[in-house]
Scaffold this motif. Structure first.
Motif, PDB file in Angstrom:
ATOM      1  N   GLU A  93       0.836  -1.208   0.000  1.00 48.02           N
ATOM      2  CA  GLU A  93       0.000   0.000   0.000  1.00 48.02           C
ATOM      3  C   GLU A  93       0.871   1.260   0.000  1.00 48.02           C
ATOM      4  O   GLU A  93       0.558   2.239  -0.680  1.00 48.02           O
ATOM      5  CB  GLU A  93      -0.925  -0.011   1.214  1.00 48.02           C
ATOM      6  N   LEU A 104      -4.596 -13.283  -2.223  1.00 46.69           N
ATOM      7  CA  LEU A 104      -4.489 -12.331  -1.111  1.00 46.69           C
ATOM      8  C   LEU A 104      -5.301 -11.062  -1.334  1.00 46.69           C
ATOM      9  O   LEU A 104      -5.205 -10.132  -0.545  1.00 46.69           O
ATOM     10  CB  LEU A 104      -3.008 -11.964  -0.891  1.00 46.69           C
ATOM     11  N   LYS A 110      -8.271 -10.549  -0.807  1.00 50.16           N
ATOM     12  CA  LYS A 110      -9.208 -10.355   0.311  1.00 50.16           C
ATOM     13  C   LYS A 110      -8.628  -9.450   1.391  1.00 50.16           C
ATOM     14  O   LYS A 110      -9.380  -8.852   2.173  1.00 50.16           O
ATOM     15  CB  LYS A 110      -9.581 -11.717   0.918  1.00 50.16           C
ATOM     16  N   ASP A 111      -7.299  -9.341   1.431  1.00 52.29           N
ATOM     17  CA  ASP A 111      -6.643  -8.470   2.405  1.00 52.29           C
ATOM     18  C   ASP A 111      -6.401  -7.065   1.850  1.00 52.29           C
ATOM     19  O   ASP A 111      -5.869  -6.212   2.568  1.00 52.29           O
ATOM     20  CB  ASP A 111      -5.302  -9.080   2.832  1.00 52.29           C
ATOM     21  N   HIS A 112      -6.771  -6.847   0.597  1.00 49.42           N
ATOM     22  CA  HIS A 112      -6.509  -5.556  -0.058  1.00 49.42           C
ATOM     23  C   HIS A 112      -7.718  -5.140  -0.895  1.00 49.42           C
ATOM     24  O   HIS A 112      -7.578  -4.697  -2.034  1.00 49.42           O
ATOM     25  CB  HIS A 112      -5.269  -5.658  -0.947  1.00 49.42           C
TER      26      HIS A 112
END
Length: 273
Positions: free
Chosen positions: A65, A86, A88-90
């Motif tokens: 990020e 991944l 789902k985490d971003h």
């Protein structure tokens, strides 16, 4: 000098172990924010397009990020290639103005232990929430699709109507949403083909910067066989004015390649000069 795109390998680590990816023989690394800032400062005068891809899974990087925020501030255009596990985490990563395009390698589902819906549901949700970022869903060629890939492709076809684009094997599903089939290629590091003739966009239109700062010709140099220099130790302008780099460009313009990696590369046969 202007280079169309530069690949930056922010990490050569991955959370999967796909058979179609070349196994990493280099030391595992995560690029620091300071190193990434240094690279951006060096490449900003010669390119507007940054691809976060060589080896590794970019969303695995804990500073992803912050990297994108820096690209926002520098008005760069970023393309991100991910296996999608991944996302789902971003889920809000699309809010970065620099993120022009994100490509999901959906054929990775054949290399995973989770079921299709667990894998694809966060991707589907991400697609639904994204309005400004181009999204590309990637599969291997229809003749090379695994069982899980085929099932996932059928799910997508049930939801969207595939409209052919001008690009071969590419289909538009919705505004800024595309599906693309690609042939599985042979990594030049393990290929045996030796061909001294041929042109490539590498060096001319693209460069790759590996996680340790090594500058190479393109994103297919996954083992760092072609070392033009190190951006953490040398100015990029200095690297791009070495006889090694200039000779490679001159060779390509004369339909010749003398680097062993390039001679083994079958991907460059797609280009004509």
């Amino acid at each position: 000098m202007s280079i169309k795109r530069i690949y930056i390998e922010i990490t050569n680590n991955c959370n999967l172990n796909c058979s179609f990816c070349l196994k990493n023989t280099r030391s595992p690394r995560f690029m620091t924010l300071e190193q990434f800032q240094h690279i951006i400062k060096q490449i900003k005068p010669i390119t507007s397009y940054v691809y976060l891809h060589v080896q590794g899974e970019p969303l695995l990087h804990p500073m992803i990020e912050s990297f994108l925020t820096l690209c926002d501030q520098e008005n760069l255009q970023v393309q991100l290639v991910t296996n999608g596990t991944l996302i789902k985490d971003h889920m809000n990563i699309y809010q970065h103005s620099s993120l022009r395009k994100i490509s999901f390698s959906l054929h990775s589902i054949d290399q995973q232990n989770q079921d299709i819906y667990t894998y694809y549901q966060p991707i589907d949700e991400f697609i639904a929430n994204t309005t400004k970022t181009y999204i590309e869903l990637r599969f291997w060629n229809r003749n090379s699709m695994g069982k899980q890939s085929k099932a996932l492709y059928d799910i997508i076809c049930q939801k969207y109507q595939l409209q052919p684009t001008k690009k071969a094997d590419s289909y538009q599903l919705a505004d800024k949403l595309f599906l693309y089939f690609q042939d599985e290629f042979e990594w030049p590091s393990i290929a045996t083909n030796l061909d001294h003739d041929g042109y490539c966009y590498a060096a001319n239109n693209m460069l790759a910067i590996l996680a340790d700062g090594q500058v190479s010709l393109c994103c297919l140099d996954a083992q760092g066989e072609i070392n033009l220099g190190n951006i953490f130790k040398q100015d990029l302008n200095e690297i791009l004015n070495t006889s090694t780099y200039l000779n490679i460009i001159n060779d390509f313009h004369n339909n010749q390649c003398h680097e062993k990696l390039c001679q083994r590369c079958t991907y460059r046969q797609r280009f004509k000069y």
